[in-house]
Write a protein that holds these residues in place. Structure first.
Motif, mmCIF file in Angstrom:
data_model
loop_
_atom_site.group_PDB
_atom_site.id
_atom_site.type_symbol
_atom_site.label_atom_id
_atom_site.label_comp_id
_atom_site.label_asym_id
_atom_site.label_seq_id
_atom_site.Cartn_x
_atom_site.Cartn_y
_atom_site.Cartn_z
ATOM 1 N N SER A 1 44.703 5.583 -26.794
ATOM 2 C CA SER A 1 45.219 4.259 -26.509
ATOM 3 C C SER A 1 44.937 3.348 -27.709
ATOM 4 O O SER A 1 43.844 3.354 -28.256
ATOM 5 C CB SER A 1 44.501 3.763 -25.256
ATOM 6 N N CYS B 1 45.966 -3.316 -29.123
ATOM 7 C CA CYS B 1 46.700 -3.902 -27.988
ATOM 8 C C CYS B 1 46.231 -3.292 -26.669
ATOM 9 O O CYS B 1 46.840 -3.536 -25.633
ATOM 10 C CB CYS B 1 48.196 -3.666 -28.159
ATOM 11 N N SER C 1 48.971 -1.546 -24.583
ATOM 12 C CA SER C 1 50.156 -2.211 -24.025
ATOM 13 C C SER C 1 51.338 -2.134 -24.976
ATOM 14 O O SER C 1 52.491 -2.223 -24.568
ATOM 15 C CB SER C 1 49.839 -3.676 -23.705
ATOM 16 N N HIS D 1 52.482 -10.180 -24.126
ATOM 17 C CA HIS D 1 52.486 -9.138 -23.102
ATOM 18 C C HIS D 1 53.865 -8.532 -23.000
ATOM 19 O O HIS D 1 54.854 -9.222 -23.213
ATOM 20 C CB HIS D 1 52.094 -9.736 -21.744
ATOM 21 N N ILE E 1 59.100 -4.890 -25.004
ATOM 22 C CA ILE E 1 58.089 -5.497 -25.863
ATOM 23 C C ILE E 1 58.803 -6.311 -26.929
ATOM 24 O O ILE E 1 59.484 -5.756 -27.792
ATOM 25 C CB ILE E 1 57.197 -4.402 -26.472
ATOM 26 N N GLY F 1 51.817 1.808 -28.263
ATOM 27 C CA GLY F 1 50.585 1.738 -27.463
ATOM 28 C C GLY F 1 49.629 2.878 -27.760
ATOM 29 O O GLY F 1 48.568 2.987 -27.159
ATOM 30 N N GLY G 1 53.606 4.266 -18.786
ATOM 31 C CA GLY G 1 52.708 4.002 -17.661
ATOM 32 C C GLY G 1 52.246 5.257 -16.946
ATOM 33 O O GLY G 1 51.611 5.164 -15.901
#
Ligand code: ZN
Ligand code: ZN
Length: 378
Positions: free
Chosen positions: A164, A168, A171, A178, A214, A225, A259
């Motif tokens: 990850s 960020c 994200s 966001h 985004i 991300g 996700g």
């Protein structure tokens, strides 16, 4: 990503205002200019500009990528050849089409050819490219000392892998911004599409199947991300881990996409051998050198244990060489209890003797019961 059915209908070059022979640089320049012009931030509450922005983003996503552009050009070439004319038009590809464009053709085969990989199962790849996807599993090796493996230990493994993005937090959006939910697919990442007999789920073009849009991509990961970086993962190993055992660390693998959940990390344990102790399942083994008089006369012998202390075993008179003594509950501790310590008494023959020792052995040899061999019955 496989070819998509939208590719038949859309002219991505026209969307970007470039010719189909434009260089990659020309395409990128055109995209940047249009993206600035129609960016939602520059056109608040302007749905026309928003649609336009989505259109050019979708176009650039295909023709801005060398590999996908090639696939797209291939689909366009086939489409221009006439075989797929009418595809996607209202009623053009339905149940009542027996006398139409596809007469005589094997539908599955045709679609399979058009889409490159389907082989009679058209659109299989399209569905797989959208929606949440679980991250991959990772494997790594961990070397442990014999005693650490017995006691259990908390240690760490060093990995270089996708993780990850730290900037960020995964994200994909730049600091202070966001991702917003995609309006086109309401965050699902896929759109349902009914075409006569068929019902398709296809990745949402506006968000490329991510479900979010985004506007300001993170500079570190460029909006994905995910970054590839070294990381340290803490591993708690239970007592009694074995050579070759795999420990699964849930959620420590590669981050998921759109996700989806993170994959797992499998740590394979390698246990270094010990100078004294060996292992047989949950039992520990040790070989103790003994002398002939100790076996013949009996002896009490101190044997070290992995607990740092020692146990004393009683060797009875007349014990054969190689006999194994079992000491209960001094073996490997594990969830199922504690194994035993198995002690093998192994006779050591001296390679040099003092004179008194030699005389004692000669006397033994020459005594009445000195020889164990009795071959008279043969
Ligand atoms: Zn990032
Ligand atoms: Zn979407």
């Amino acid at each position: 990503m496989a070819a998509q059915r939208e590719w038949f209908e859309k002219d991505y070059y026209a969307d970007l205002g470039v010719s189909s022979t434009a260089t990659p640089k020309e395409i990128t320049t055109a995209y940047r200019r249009l993206a600035r012009k129609f960016h939602p931030d520059a056109n608040p509450n302007d749905s026309v500009a928003e649609e336009k922005f989505k259109t050019i983003s979708a176009a650039y996503d295909v023709v801005g990528d060398a590999g996908r552009r090639k696939e797209y050009d291939g689909v366009r070439a086939m489409s221009a050849g006439g075989g797929a004319r009418g595809f996607g038009a209202p009623g053009g590809f339905g149940a009542n089409q027996s006398g139409g464009d596809f007469a005589g053709a094997d539908l599955g085969e045709m679609l399979g050819n058009l889409f490159g990989k389907g082989g009679g199962r058209p659109f299989q790849d399209v569905g797989a490219s959208g929606g949440p996807k679980r991250g991959g599993d990772l494997e790594t090796d961990l070397h442990l000392s014999f005693l650490d493996a017995l006691k259990g230990v908390t240690t760490s493994v060093n990995l270089i892998s996708d993780a990850s993005c730290p900037t960020c937090s995964g994200s994909g959006a730049s600091l202070g911004t966001h991702p917003r939910q995609c309006g086109e697919c309401s965050g699902r990442g896929v759109l349902d599409d009914n075409q006569g007999f068929f019902s398709f789920s296809r990745p949402c073009n506006s968000c490329q199947g991510r479900g979010v849009i985004i506007d300001n991509p993170c500079l570190t990961c460029h909006g994905s991300g995910i970054t590839t970086r070294p990381r340290v993962v803490k591993v708690r190993l239970p007592e009694g881990v074995k050579e070759g055992q795999q420990i699964r660390l849930k959620g420590k693998g590669t981050p998921g996409k759109n996700g989806g959940p993170t994959g797992d990390l499998y740590v394979r344990v390698h246990v270094e051998p010990h100078a004294l102790f060996g292992r047989d399942g949950d039992n520990l083994t040790i070989t103790v050198p003994v002398t002939f008089p100790e076996l013949a006369l009996g002896a009490d012998i101190k044997v070290p244990t992995v607990d740092g202390d020692s146990v004393t075993i009683r060797i009875p008179p007349g014990t054969p060489n190689g006999r194994v003594f079992r000491v209960k509950a001094r073996g490997v501790s594990s969830a199922s209890g504690r194994g035993d310590l198995l002690i093998s008494a192994e006779l050591v023959v001296p390679t040099s003797l003092t004179e008194p020792e030699r005389q004692a052995l000669v006397a033994l040899r020459d005594s009445a019961s000195g020889s164990p061999r009795n071959f008279q019955s043969v």
